[in-house]
Design an enzyme around this catalytic site. Structure first.
Site, PDB file in Angstrom:
ATOM      1  N   HIS A 103       0.810  -1.215   0.000  1.00 40.75           N
ATOM      2  CA  HIS A 103       0.000   0.000   0.000  1.00 40.75           C
ATOM      3  C   HIS A 103       0.846   1.268   0.000  1.00 40.75           C
ATOM      4  CE1 HIS A 103      -2.267  -3.298   1.929  1.00 40.75           C
ATOM      5  NE2 HIS A 103      -3.255  -2.832   1.196  1.00 40.75           N
ATOM      6  N   HIS A 123      -5.390   0.849  -2.827  1.00 39.74           N
ATOM      7  CA  HIS A 123      -6.226   0.919  -4.003  1.00 39.74           C
ATOM      8  C   HIS A 123      -5.992   2.256  -4.708  1.00 39.74           C
ATOM      9  CE1 HIS A 123      -8.507   2.598  -0.589  1.00 39.74           C
ATOM     10  NE2 HIS A 123      -9.255   3.295  -1.441  1.00 39.74           N
ATOM     11  N   GLY A 157     -10.686   0.002  -8.130  1.00 39.46           N
ATOM     12  CA  GLY A 157     -11.451   0.947  -8.922  1.00 39.46           C
ATOM     13  C   GLY A 157     -11.048   1.020 -10.383  1.00 39.46           C
ATOM     14  N   MET A 177     -11.472  -6.997  -9.117  1.00 40.72           N
ATOM     15  CA  MET A 177     -12.351  -7.847  -8.320  1.00 40.72           C
ATOM     16  C   MET A 177     -13.793  -7.703  -8.800  1.00 40.72           C
ATOM     17  SD  MET A 177     -12.960  -7.972  -4.161  1.00 40.72           S
ATOM     18  CE  MET A 177     -11.260  -8.376  -3.803  1.00 40.72           C
ATOM     19  N   SER A 178     -14.511  -6.694  -8.334  1.00 44.09           N
ATOM     20  CA  SER A 178     -15.927  -6.566  -8.671  1.00 44.09           C
ATOM     21  C   SER A 178     -16.145  -6.303 -10.153  1.00 44.09           C
ATOM     22  CB  SER A 178     -16.566  -5.452  -7.839  1.00 44.09           C
ATOM     23  OG  SER A 178     -15.924  -4.212  -8.068  1.00 44.09           O
TER      24      SER A 178
END
Length: 223
Positions: A103, A123, A157, A177-178
């Site tokens: 991170h 992220h 994102g 991911m999503s």
């Protein structure tokens, strides 16, 4: 040239998870099994179902659990901040491809020193997976790339529309991911990401005037 890592989101039943993985794997480079609510037995069964359904072992990455990666015959393991350090994993599992979640630029540099093969950095943009947490943005991503001695995969994102901008910062690939696992049509979504990555690769292969004159600066040590 660029990698796509598809990450499970913990919302699919085991049977549906295997169906999702085998459907999208032709469009992606790695499938991450990230199911924090599953027991060890359930995770092993899910990994085995993926492999039996046709996901190549070299593409399967197990989140955190080195023991399950070895038991299932997966090709890699993704280490979180609370996991064993890469150097320790390398000693007991020399053939696993080791990823490290980072991170910051310092963590990215340390992952390379510890012997990880790649790191997932995020992220980058605001994401529903990290509600209320500050996104790191493109500037910090580019700085982490410069500090990293190993390929850095950007996460968080990322859409087909902004993937090219992310990759232009020097990332070696993207993790989703999503955007894939949670999409109404995961196959179509994976194809859209693959098309975006291919466009970015074509642009990267077209030298600008400065590069043609040999003035391009600091390249990453992993390239």
């Amino acid at each position: 040239m660029y990698e796509i890592h598809a990450v499970s989101d913990g919302r699919l039943m085991p049977e549906a998870l295997a169906e999702w993985a085998v459907a999208v794997h032709p469009m992606v480079d790695y499938i991450h099994l990230r199911e924090k609510a599953m027991s060890a037995r359930e995770l092993l069964a899910a990994a085995q179902q993926m492999l039996q359904a046709g996901v190549p072992p070299s593409k399967l990455v197990i989140n955190d659990r080195i023991d399950l990666a070895l038991a299932a015959g997966a090709g890699g393991v993704q280490l979180a901040w609370h996991s064993l350090p890469p150097a320790a994993v390398r000693g007991c599992a020399p053939d696993l491809r080791i990823g490290r979640s980072v991170h910051s630029r310092e963590e990215a540099a340390e992952a390379g020193r510890q012997g990880a093969d790649f790191c997932l950095y995020g992220h980058v943009f605001p994401t529903a997976c990290k509600p209320g947490q500050q996104a790191r943005g493109l500037e910090q991503l580019a700085e982490a790339v410069r500090w990293s001695r190993i390929p850095l995969i950007a996460l968080g994102g990322i859409t087909p529309g902004n993937a090219g901008t992310v990759l232009a910062q020097g990332a070696a690939g993207i993790a989703v991911m999503s955007g894939i696992c949670g999409a109404p049509d995961p196959v179509a979504a994976a194809r859209a990401y693959r098309a975006a990555v291919q466009r970015a690769a074509e642009l990267a292969e077209t030298p600008d005037m400065d590069q043609a004159q040999g003035t391009a600066g600091g390249e990453q040590t992993w390239m």
